[in-house]
Design a protein around this motif. Structure first.
Motif, PDB file in Angstrom:
ATOM      1  N   SER A   1      84.352  36.744  17.207  1.00  0.00           N
ATOM      2  CA  SER A   1      84.740  36.396  18.356  1.00  0.00           C
ATOM      3  C   SER A   1      85.423  37.710  18.764  1.00  0.00           C
ATOM      4  CB  SER A   1      86.164  35.270  18.073  1.00  0.00           C
ATOM      5  OG  SER A   1      87.020  35.794  17.929  1.00  0.00           O
TER       6      SER A   1
ATOM      7  N   LYS B   1      75.411  34.825  10.277  1.00  0.00           N
ATOM      8  CA  LYS B   1      76.812  33.137  10.869  1.00  0.00           C
ATOM      9  C   LYS B   1      77.155  34.321  12.377  1.00  0.00           C
ATOM     10  CE  LYS B   1      79.296  29.760  10.744  1.00  0.00           C
ATOM     11  NZ  LYS B   1      80.459  30.542  12.406  1.00  0.00           N
TER      12      LYS B   1
ATOM     13  N   HIS C   1      79.185  34.025  15.941  1.00  0.00           N
ATOM     14  CA  HIS C   1      80.278  33.469  16.384  1.00  0.00           C
ATOM     15  C   HIS C   1      79.728  31.856  16.932  1.00  0.00           C
ATOM     16  CE1 HIS C   1      84.722  32.458  16.884  1.00  0.00           C
ATOM     17  NE2 HIS C   1      84.829  32.858  16.238  1.00  0.00           N
ATOM     18  N   PRO C   2      80.819  30.193  16.668  1.00  0.00           N
ATOM     19  CA  PRO C   2      80.579  29.898  17.533  1.00  0.00           C
ATOM     20  C   PRO C   2      81.287  29.406  18.792  1.00  0.00           C
ATOM     21  CG  PRO C   2      82.205  28.923  15.872  1.00  0.00           C
ATOM     22  CD  PRO C   2      82.033  29.894  15.576  1.00  0.00           C
TER      23      PRO C   2
ATOM     24  N   SER D   1      80.722  25.564  12.104  1.00  0.00           N
ATOM     25  CA  SER D   1      81.406  24.461  11.144  1.00  0.00           C
ATOM     26  C   SER D   1      81.818  25.903   9.902  1.00  0.00           C
ATOM     27  CB  SER D   1      80.199  23.021  10.411  1.00  0.00           C
ATOM     28  OG  SER D   1      80.108  23.199   8.802  1.00  0.00           O
ATOM     29  N   ASN D   2      83.028  25.261   9.355  1.00  0.00           N
ATOM     30  CA  ASN D   2      83.733  26.175   7.810  1.00  0.00           C
ATOM     31  C   ASN D   2      82.183  25.873   6.648  1.00  0.00           C
ATOM     32  OD1 ASN D   2      85.663  26.964   9.113  1.00  0.00           O
ATOM     33  ND2 ASN D   2      87.245  26.136   7.710  1.00  0.00           N
TER      34      ASN D   2
ATOM     35  N   PHE E   1      82.398  40.634   7.263  1.00  0.00           N
ATOM     36  CA  PHE E   1      83.137  39.230   8.057  1.00  0.00           C
ATOM     37  C   PHE E   1      84.581  40.564   9.285  1.00  0.00           C
ATOM     38  CE2 PHE E   1      87.818  36.888   8.668  1.00  0.00           C
ATOM     39  CZ  PHE E   1      87.037  35.322   9.227  1.00  0.00           C
TER      40      PHE E   1
ATOM     41  N   SER F   1      89.720  36.123  11.286  1.00  0.00           N
ATOM     42  CA  SER F   1      91.234  36.342  10.915  1.00  0.00           C
ATOM     43  C   SER F   1      91.447  35.753   9.102  1.00  0.00           C
ATOM     44  CB  SER F   1      91.600  34.024  11.142  1.00  0.00           C
ATOM     45  OG  SER F   1      91.058  33.536  10.483  1.00  0.00           O
TER      46      SER F   1
ATOM     47  N   GLY G   1      91.194  32.911   7.104  1.00  0.00           N
ATOM     48  CA  GLY G   1      88.893  32.490   6.819  1.00  0.00           C
ATOM     49  C   GLY G   1      88.698  33.599   6.137  1.00  0.00           C
TER      50      GLY G   1
ATOM     51  N   ALA H   1      89.469  32.915   2.202  1.00  0.00           N
ATOM     52  CA  ALA H   1      88.726  31.560   1.970  1.00  0.00           C
ATOM     53  C   ALA H   1      87.007  31.940   1.715  1.00  0.00           C
ATOM     54  CB  ALA H   1      88.731  30.725   2.937  1.00  0.00           C
TER      55      ALA H   1
ATOM     56  N   MET I   1      90.736  41.287   8.803  1.00  0.00           N
ATOM     57  CA  MET I   1      91.469  40.840   9.251  1.00  0.00           C
ATOM     58  C   MET I   1      92.635  40.869   9.568  1.00  0.00           C
ATOM     59  SD  MET I   1      90.903  38.938   5.398  1.00  0.00           S
ATOM     60  CE  MET I   1      91.964  40.014   4.515  1.00  0.00           C
TER      61      MET I   1
ATOM     62  N   CYS J   1      92.157  43.520  16.764  1.00  0.00           N
ATOM     63  CA  CYS J   1      93.125  43.752  15.498  1.00  0.00           C
ATOM     64  C   CYS J   1      93.498  45.182  15.963  1.00  0.00           C
ATOM     65  CB  CYS J   1      91.621  43.899  14.670  1.00  0.00           C
ATOM     66  SG  CYS J   1      90.708  45.046  13.823  1.00  0.00           S
TER      67      CYS J   1
ATOM     68  N   ASN K   1      97.014  29.116  19.468  1.00  0.00           N
ATOM     69  CA  ASN K   1      97.487  29.922  18.065  1.00  0.00           C
ATOM     70  C   ASN K   1      98.281  30.840  18.999  1.00  0.00           C
ATOM     71  OD1 ASN K   1      96.257  28.772  15.935  1.00  0.00           O
ATOM     72  ND2 ASN K   1      94.526  30.643  15.725  1.00  0.00           N
TER      73      ASN K   1
ATOM     74  N   GLU L   1     101.040  38.683  11.968  1.00  0.00           N
ATOM     75  CA  GLU L   1     100.249  38.890  13.686  1.00  0.00           C
ATOM     76  C   GLU L   1     100.005  37.780  14.196  1.00  0.00           C
ATOM     77  OE1 GLU L   1      96.145  40.932  13.891  1.00  0.00           O
ATOM     78  OE2 GLU L   1      95.903  38.965  12.844  1.00  0.00           O
TER      79      GLU L   1
ATOM     80  N   PHE M   1      98.242  37.731  17.338  1.00  0.00           N
ATOM     81  CA  PHE M   1      96.792  37.987  17.911  1.00  0.00           C
ATOM     82  C   PHE M   1      96.750  37.546  19.518  1.00  0.00           C
ATOM     83  CE2 PHE M   1      91.888  37.525  18.790  1.00  0.00           C
ATOM     84  CZ  PHE M   1      91.557  38.720  18.229  1.00  0.00           C
TER      85      PHE M   1
HETATM   86  N1  LIG Z   1      92.464  40.337  13.834  1.00  0.00           N
HETATM   87  C1  LIG Z   1      91.561  40.678  14.198  1.00  0.00           C
HETATM   88  O1  LIG Z   1      90.097  41.550  14.266  1.00  0.00           O
HETATM   89  C2  LIG Z   1      91.084  39.101  14.703  1.00  0.00           C
HETATM   90  C3  LIG Z   1      92.081  37.753  14.673  1.00  0.00           C
HETATM   91  N2  LIG Z   1      91.483  36.922  14.708  1.00  0.00           N
HETATM   92  C4  LIG Z   1      92.655  35.458  14.132  1.00  0.00           C
HETATM   93  O2  LIG Z   1      91.514  34.766  14.106  1.00  0.00           O
HETATM   94  C5  LIG Z   1      91.988  33.225  14.849  1.00  0.00           C
HETATM   95  C6  LIG Z   1      91.084  32.425  14.780  1.00  0.00           C
HETATM   96  O3  LIG Z   1      89.910  33.364  15.497  1.00  0.00           O
HETATM   97  P1  LIG Z   1      87.856  33.623  15.443  1.00  0.00           P
HETATM   98  O4  LIG Z   1      88.535  34.653  15.549  1.00  0.00           O
HETATM   99  O5  LIG Z   1      87.669  32.394  15.277  1.00  0.00           O
HETATM  100  O6  LIG Z   1      88.475  33.531  12.979  1.00  0.00           O
HETATM  101  P2  LIG Z   1      88.207  33.008  12.567  1.00  0.00           P
HETATM  102  O7  LIG Z   1      88.568  33.730  11.404  1.00  0.00           O
HETATM  103  O8  LIG Z   1      88.583  30.867  12.756  1.00  0.00           O
HETATM  104  O9  LIG Z   1      86.824  32.678  12.380  1.00  0.00           O
HETATM  105  C7  LIG Z   1      85.376  33.875  12.377  1.00  0.00           C
HETATM  106  C8  LIG Z   1      84.495  33.189  11.990  1.00  0.00           C
HETATM  107  O10 LIG Z   1      84.583  32.572  10.007  1.00  0.00           O
HETATM  108  C9  LIG Z   1      83.913  31.688  10.080  1.00  0.00           C
HETATM  109  N3  LIG Z   1      85.442  30.757   9.161  1.00  0.00           N
HETATM  110  C10 LIG Z   1      86.606  30.777   9.610  1.00  0.00           C
HETATM  111  N4  LIG Z   1      87.557  30.166   8.314  1.00  0.00           N
HETATM  112  C11 LIG Z   1      85.913  29.536   6.773  1.00  0.00           C
HETATM  113  C12 LIG Z   1      86.089  28.796   6.020  1.00  0.00           C
HETATM  114  N5  LIG Z   1      87.404  28.820   5.639  1.00  0.00           N
HETATM  115  N6  LIG Z   1      85.167  29.312   5.593  1.00  0.00           N
HETATM  116  C13 LIG Z   1      83.713  29.614   6.206  1.00  0.00           C
HETATM  117  N7  LIG Z   1      83.945  29.773   6.629  1.00  0.00           N
HETATM  118  C14 LIG Z   1      85.278  30.349   7.629  1.00  0.00           C
HETATM  119  C15 LIG Z   1      84.358  30.953  11.180  1.00  0.00           C
HETATM  120  O11 LIG Z   1      82.769  29.828  11.232  1.00  0.00           O
HETATM  121  P3  LIG Z   1      83.407  28.361  11.837  1.00  0.00           P
HETATM  122  O12 LIG Z   1      84.183  28.383  13.296  1.00  0.00           O
HETATM  123  O13 LIG Z   1      82.289  27.832  11.668  1.00  0.00           O
HETATM  124  O14 LIG Z   1      84.308  27.714  10.879  1.00  0.00           O
HETATM  125  C16 LIG Z   1      83.601  31.723  11.999  1.00  0.00           C
HETATM  126  O15 LIG Z   1      82.365  32.004  12.062  1.00  0.00           O
HETATM  127  C17 LIG Z   1      92.568  34.280  15.948  1.00  0.00           C
HETATM  128  O16 LIG Z   1      93.428  32.951  16.714  1.00  0.00           O
HETATM  129  C18 LIG Z   1      93.148  35.605  15.294  1.00  0.00           C
HETATM  130  O17 LIG Z   1      94.159  34.964  14.997  1.00  0.00           O
HETATM  131  C19 LIG Z   1      90.408  37.085  14.786  1.00  0.00           C
HETATM  132  C20 LIG Z   1      89.690  37.290  15.577  1.00  0.00           C
HETATM  133  C21 LIG Z   1      89.261  39.475  14.858  1.00  0.00           C
END
Ligand SMILES: NC(=O)C1=CN([C@@H]2O[C@H](COP(=O)(O)OP(=O)(O)OC[C@H]3O[C@@H](n4cnc5c(N)ncnc54)[C@H](OP(=O)(O)O)[C@@H]3O)[C@@H](O)[C@H]2O)C=CC1
Ligand SMILES: O=C(O)CCC(=O)C(=O)O
Length: 520
Positions: free
Chosen positions: A154, A180, A182-183, A217-218, A235, A238, A241, A244, A262, A298, A339, A389, A391
């Protein structure tokens, strides 16, 4: 833009749709984007597997030309910057810089391919007369792992997304890629995806070399990682994520590596002489790094560690003043903003934590208000929640009673992407004493700079022990990232006619080789 996703050479639409949201206004943006089905994911992976044997054996120059073509196509996309700004709330200057970083990264991998060291050619020539046993002719090279799943991040809609570092390094290695998107930024993803699709066509490569699936969607990402054709995952996101996806990958009948970047809080150490000489300047510069991009890096400096005393007071006063004047900034998505607010409230409510300063009041939706906290070394060591963390632009200053407490604070940290030293010459001995701890904890140690803004180069390490990444042996930025997607194969006594060009005796590709332990 038509809201499709890309399966090989096709643009596909479906009835099930989702929209990007402008985080600055919460307005839903046109067009509606088709959500890929699980069958679409399977089809993208099947095409990638079909393309694999042809693509991985293309000459390095062919893949280099392909990466260059992607960079050219991205530069030619109309409206890319505007769409990315709209979907992320990041400023135009930042997105423009990020596009340069993305195309520069693709071109650097093209150069790397032409240099040839990535192929890892090592030859032990036959010793037929060796006693007591002869030695066979042994030839090692590295080949691509297989189709790779890449998750767009994202916070970097270009440099860590559809044509970002994971994709560039996987394509360079010879791996087809299924992204995949980012949505939060489907339009940006589609525009970049179309640029890659055009480059595939222009370079005459098999269509399955690249696909882009989209959806919020996950299930989609889970199915991608579970697909038997996928052999590795990249990847950035988070911890939740990333873990998972690691779990899905480990539970497959054939487990595969997941390179997940992460969570990291990136400690900054202020050494006494540096602090005495320039506490106020350091305080201001720290806030500059902390608040850049609403703190959504990050590599953001999430904790500062120093000996307590009047010099640290001056640092904190300068930081508080700078941060107190920092305007709230649009965050990437409503949920990332929520968050952030939750994390700030949790951290500020912990026992022994004081709120030193907040940025100016929110003045619109999804605006992140910077936050500076303080605590003691003893409180920090006693409560692991203080090292979680947050974020966004939140950070905590740890006041330590003595050097031993500084070391205890560092020992208590989880793995980190970076550790920063602010030091003068007279601080070097103190820093030396801490270096072994920092080496165990972090992927990059830097002096007298700030951790945000990663150079894309040969020596860069953007990685680190868990939870900074799921595999500390590699990097997701820089040319060494290619190694995540290669594996060695040894060929014993194969006739030249059967050997791949990379290790044929006449070296038709002109690759650098280590022969009998000596560089040729
Ligand atoms: N440390 C870092 O570099 C970063 C940390 N973050 C943290 O992540 C939080 C959410 O941000 P976001 O960027 O959306 O990160 P996410 O980890 O939530 O999502 C990133 C990608 O992974 C997919 N994903 C997440 N969980 C799953 C799962 N269980 N199964 C399958 N696919 C999954 C998401 O798809 P879908 O949304 O379709 O499920 C999306 O495409 C932030 O608030 C922050 O805390 C975010 C960015 C960078
Ligand atoms: O600081 C940078 O340039 C890179 C940061 C990063 O990798 C991230 O935020 O995901």
């Amino acid at each position: 833009m038509d809201g499709s996703f890309l399966i090989g050479a096709r643009a596909v639409t479906r009835d099930d749709t989702f929209r990007a949201i402008d985080p600055a206004t919460n307005e839903a943006l046109d067009p509606a984007f088709a959500t890929s089905s699980l069958d679409d994911v399977a089809e993208a992976c099947r095409l990638a597997a079909d393309a694999f044997d042809t693509y991985r054996e293309t000459d390095p120059e062919t893949r280099a030309a392909f990466l260059e073509a992607i960079a050219d196509e991205i530069e030619a996309v109309d409206g890319l910057i505007e769409r990315a700004v709209r979907e992320t709330g990041l400023p135009q200057g930042r997105i423009t810089g990020e596009r340069g970083r993305t195309t520069g990264q693709l071109r650097l991998f093209a150069k790397l391919l032409c240099q040839g060291r990535w192929a890892g050619v090592v030859i032990d020539t036959a010793l037929p007369d060796r006693q007591p046993l002869p030695r066979a002719d042994l030839r090692q090279r590295r080949i691509a792992l297989g189709p790779v799943a890449v998750f767009g991040a994202s916070n970097f809609p270009l440099a860590f997304s559809v044509a970002g570092g994971d994709t560039a390094s996987a394509l360079a290695a010879g791996c087809p890629v299924v992204v995949k998107g980012h949505p939060a930024h489907p339009g940006t993803s589609l525009l970049v995806g179309r640029a890659i699709q055009a480059a595939v066509r222009k370079c005459g490569l098999p269509e399955g070399v690249f696909s882009l699936v989209q959806g919020a969607s996950n299930a989609l990402g889970g199915a991608l990682v579970a697909d038997p054709h996928i052999k590795a995952v990249g990847f950035t996101g988070s911890r939740h994520g990333g873990l998972a996806l690691v779990e899905i990958a480990q539970k497959r009948p054939e487990p595969i590596p997941v390179y997940a970047e992460m969570s990291s809080i990136n400690p900054v150490l202020l050494f006494p002489h540096a602090l005495a000489a320039r506490a106020a300047d350091l305080g201001k510069a720290y806030v500059g790094s902390l608040t850049m991009g609403a703190g959504q890096f990050c590599t953001n400096p999430g904790i500062v560690v120093a000996l307590d005393g009047p010099d640290l007071d001056r640092f904190v006063d300068a930081a508080a003043e700078a941060l107190g004047g920092a305007a709230p900034q649009v965050m990437l998505t409503g949920s990332i903003h929520a968050n952030y607010d939750k994390g700030v409230t949790l951290l500020g409510g912990q026992s022994g934590v004081e709120t030193i300063a907040r940025g100016t009041e929110d003045s619109g939706v999804n605006r992140g208000r910077a936050a500076l906290f303080g605590t003691t070394g003893a409180a920090f060591v006693a409560n692991p929640a203080l090292a979680d963390e947050v974020f966004g632009a939140a950070s905590i200053v740890i006041r330590c009673a003595d050097k031993a407490e500084v070391a205890r604070v560092l020992e208590g940290l989880e793995g980190q992407l970076t550790a920063t030293l602010q030091l003068d010459d007279e601080d070097v001995e103190d820093a030396r004493a801490l270096l072994p701890i920092l080496e165990r904890k972090a992927g990059r140690i830097l002096a007298n700079g700030w951790p945000t803004g990663v150079e894309v180069s040969y020596a860069m390490v953007h990685g680190g022990p868990f939870p900074a990444t799921s595999d500390s042996r590699t990097t997701s930025v820089g040319t060494a990232a290619i190694e995540r997607f290669l594996r060695p194969v040894c060929y014993q006594d194969l006739p030249d006619a059967l050997l791949p060009k990379a290790i044929q005796r006449a070296n038709p590709l002109g690759l650098p080789r280590l022969i009998d332990g000596e560089l040729e």
